[in-house]
Design an enzyme around this catalytic site. Structure first.
Site, PDB file in Angstrom:
ATOM      1  N   CYS A 246       9.062  -4.491   8.340  1.00  0.00           N
ATOM      2  CA  CYS A 246       9.931  -3.724   9.231  1.00  0.00           C
ATOM      3  C   CYS A 246       9.032  -2.955  10.185  1.00  0.00           C
ATOM      4  O   CYS A 246       7.814  -3.146  10.177  1.00  0.00           O
ATOM      5  CB  CYS A 246      10.886  -2.809   8.463  1.00  0.00           C
ATOM      6  SG  CYS A 246      10.132  -1.462   7.529  1.00  0.00           S
TER       7      CYS A 246
ATOM      8  N   GLY B 237      10.450   1.676   5.132  1.00  0.00           N
ATOM      9  CA  GLY B 237      11.813   1.409   4.679  1.00  0.00           C
ATOM     10  C   GLY B 237      11.875   0.245   3.707  1.00  0.00           C
ATOM     11  O   GLY B 237      12.541   0.327   2.664  1.00  0.00           O
TER      12      GLY B 237
ATOM     13  N   HIS C 271      -5.282  -3.732  -9.001  1.00  0.00           N
ATOM     14  CA  HIS C 271      -4.997  -2.633  -9.930  1.00  0.00           C
ATOM     15  C   HIS C 271      -3.516  -2.428 -10.222  1.00  0.00           C
ATOM     16  O   HIS C 271      -3.172  -1.904 -11.278  1.00  0.00           O
ATOM     17  CB  HIS C 271      -5.575  -1.315  -9.400  1.00  0.00           C
ATOM     18  CG  HIS C 271      -7.056  -1.251  -9.480  1.00  0.00           C
ATOM     19  ND1 HIS C 271      -7.749  -0.108  -9.192  1.00  0.00           N
ATOM     20  CD2 HIS C 271      -7.989  -2.186  -9.805  1.00  0.00           C
ATOM     21  CE1 HIS C 271      -9.039  -0.332  -9.341  1.00  0.00           C
ATOM     22  NE2 HIS C 271      -9.210  -1.595  -9.703  1.00  0.00           N
TER      23      HIS C 271
END
Length: 158
Positions: free
Chosen positions: A65, A70, A98
């Site tokens: 986006c 968002g 990780h």
């Protein structure tokens, strides 16, 4: 791997380039829209992409986006989804190494084409290290179980 790619209108052009790159890297792609650059709401398309990962219909997803923020918020609402908003090669690598991120969220407005391409290559090619990180991912998964969540107060606000 089966990779879902979705965007909002701001990420539509970037989505097309990402779909081509992911296929070129030998992965199966699923385009979850939109089909054009008309204005759409990112939660609709982010939810489709994240749900595919949550429901084990896809191995990973890439969501785009304007800022990536968002899409990251939406994706992390789904069980078994670990969405990471990445902004450079190191964050893309570490999100996999990780955090075992299975959703990559990207900004269409803030990242250049070469950097985006390199991040995707790194993200798709980096394995999860496991070990002490697996214990931490397990603790995150434990947070997804609603057993010890308090009942919601459904009293309407006045």
């Amino acid at each position: 791997m089966k990779i879902v790619v979705a965007s909002d209108h701001r990420g539509f052009q970037v989505k097309g380039r990402i779909l081509a790159q992911v296929a070129e890297l030998g992965h199966e792609t699923i385009d979850m829209g939109p089909v054009n650059a008309d204005i759409v709401d990112y939660p609709d398309f982010g939810a489709q992409g994240a749900r595919a990962v949550s429901d084990n219909e896809a191995d990973r997803a890439i969501l785009i986006c304007g800022s990536g923020i968002g899409m990251s918020i939406v994706a992390n609402k789904f069980p078994r989804v670990r969405a990471a908003l990445c902004h450079d090669e190191l964050t893309a690598e570490m999100s996999r190494r990780h955090n075992d991120a299975n959703v990559l969220c990207l900004s269409a407005d803030l990242l250049g084409e070469r950097l985006t391409s390199r991040m995707i290559e790194i993200w798709l090619g980096t394995e999860f290290e496991g070990g002490r990180h697996a214990r931490r991912i397990g603790k995150i998964a434990d947070l997804e179980t609603p057993d010890d969540l308090p009942a919601a107060d459904c009293t309407p606000c006045s």
